[in-house]
Design an enzyme around this catalytic site. Structure first.
Site, short mmCIF file in Angstrom:
data_model
loop_
_atom_site.label_atom_id
_atom_site.label_comp_id
_atom_site.label_asym_id
_atom_site.label_seq_id
_atom_site.Cartn_x
_atom_site.Cartn_y
_atom_site.Cartn_z
N CYS A 118 -22.24 -45.89 -39.15
CA CYS A 118 -22.68 -44.70 -39.29
C CYS A 118 -22.37 -43.13 -38.40
CB CYS A 118 -24.44 -44.82 -38.71
SG CYS A 118 -25.16 -43.40 -39.20
N CYS B 252 -25.06 -37.05 -43.07
CA CYS B 252 -23.68 -38.31 -43.29
C CYS B 252 -22.51 -37.54 -42.64
CB CYS B 252 -23.93 -38.47 -44.11
SG CYS B 252 -23.08 -39.83 -44.61
N1 LIG Z 1 -29.68 -43.05 -42.81
C1 LIG Z 1 -28.68 -41.44 -42.25
C2 LIG Z 1 -28.12 -40.73 -43.01
C3 LIG Z 1 -26.95 -41.27 -43.14
C4 LIG Z 1 -26.10 -41.01 -41.81
C5 LIG Z 1 -25.20 -41.78 -42.41
N2 LIG Z 1 -24.73 -43.46 -42.94
C6 LIG Z 1 -23.94 -40.97 -41.72
O1 LIG Z 1 -22.45 -41.51 -41.00
O2 LIG Z 1 -23.88 -40.23 -40.42
C7 LIG Z 1 -30.67 -41.15 -42.56
O3 LIG Z 1 -31.21 -40.82 -43.38
O4 LIG Z 1 -30.72 -40.21 -41.61
#
Ligand SMILES: N[C@@H](CCC[C@H](N)C(=O)O)C(=O)O
Length: 300
Positions: free
Chosen positions: A224, A76
């Site tokens: 993200c 993340c």
């Molecule tokens: N939902 C994702 C992980 C989240 C990624 C995050 N918000 C970021 O900023 O990288 C998963 O389950 O891979």
């Protein structure tokens, strides 16, 4: 009921993050606590970053990452910047090394408050992303949505940035697409046995992209970080951009880009802001929480 721990409600470009201090404890934030916290409007989040004591020499902390549905994530980017800001405020230090299930992450807070995280190397091998069937060229796999002869989204680049990503290139604003409808279908497509984060990316120039992401385990999010990294890598890999780009995260309320550089040593470095909102105490087994009157503890 477990003993309460300190936590901070933070965000990275609008990506909602709870940083929970689990140091000096042997228990974990439970999936049930995550679901309960996400159900309350005050603590609704995209990821929990649970900071645990380090497991490996030379690292500052082990980070456990949970999505808002209680599932685990391996990476993340936005959350890692929040952890850096919280620990920098607590310790006065600027550089940190973290360990996650996906490996070691080095991170640094800069003078201007922005934070860089070395997100590691992208993985393109189909069985390590993972995909459920062999694709020799993962820069463009056979997958589409919409009418067979006029697909709305097609031929994504797929990779792992620690977690699985599919990047669909689009020729207009990613906000124009019904990602709320297509996101869950693509996240759960059988070609992704561990599901995937789904990103729409538009080329703005050779050094800038506009993106929007449907996150695995969290749904439509405002930003993200690992998806921005995946889009930048895909842009360079497919000849659409150079290896350093500014990402305008279309749905982010912060009008500030994320800068992503896919360095010549194959590491992907993400630079951007993090923002503290408020702090409180939480029961990591149930998700019951209280809010502090005054900012204290993790990050100010
Ligand atoms: N939902 C994702 C992980 C989240 C990624 C995050 N918000 C970021 O900023 O990288 C998963 O389950 O891979």
């Amino acid at each position: 009921m477990a003993e309460l721990v300190e936590f901070a409600k933070m965000n990275g470009l609008g990506n909602k993050i709870l940083v929970i201090d689990m140091r000096d404890r042997s228990d974990k934030v439970t999936p049930q606590a995550a679901v309960t916290l996400n159900a309350d409007a005050a603590t609704q989040f995209d990821q929990i970053m649970a900071i645990h004591n380090p497991k490996a020499p030379g690292t500052d902390a082990w980070i456990d990452i949970l999505n808002s549905d209680g599932s685990k994530a391996q990476a993340c980017g936005n959350g890692t910047r929040c952890v850096v800001q919280a620990l920098a405020a607590e310790t006065g230090r600027r550089t940190f090394t973290f360990q996650t299930v996906a490996g070691i992450l080095n991170a640094q807070e800069h003078e201007d408050g922005t934070i860089s995280v070395d997100m590691g190397k992208p993985v393109f091998d189909w069985n390590r992303i993972p995909l459920s069937e062999e694709f020799f060229d993962t820069s463009r796999i056979e997958l589409q949505i919409g009418p067979i002869d006029a697909p709305i989204l097609h031929s994504p680049s797929v990779m792992s940035m620690g977690n699985p990503h599919a990047v669909f290139w689009v020729d207009r604003d990613p906000m124009d697409f019904d990602l709320e409808r297509f996101g869950p279908l693509l996240e759960n497509h059988p070609v992704f046995p561990e599901k995937a984060n789904i990103t729409l990316a538009q080329v703005v120039s050779a050094s800038s992209l506009r993106t929007r992401t449907w996150e695995r385990g969290a749904g439509l999010t405002l930003a993200c970080g690992s998806a921005a990294c995946a889009a930048a890598v895909s842009g360079a890999r497919t000849g659409r951009t150079g290896r350093k780009v500014d990402i305008d995260v279309a749905s982010s309320p912060a009008r500030q880009p994320l800068t992503i550089e896919w360095r010549s040593d194959d590491h992907v470095v993400m630079t951007g802001p993090a923002e503290w909102e408020w702090s409180g105490k939480v029961d990591p087994s149930t998700g019951a929480f209280t809010r502090d009157e005054e900012p204290e503890a993790l990050a100010r």
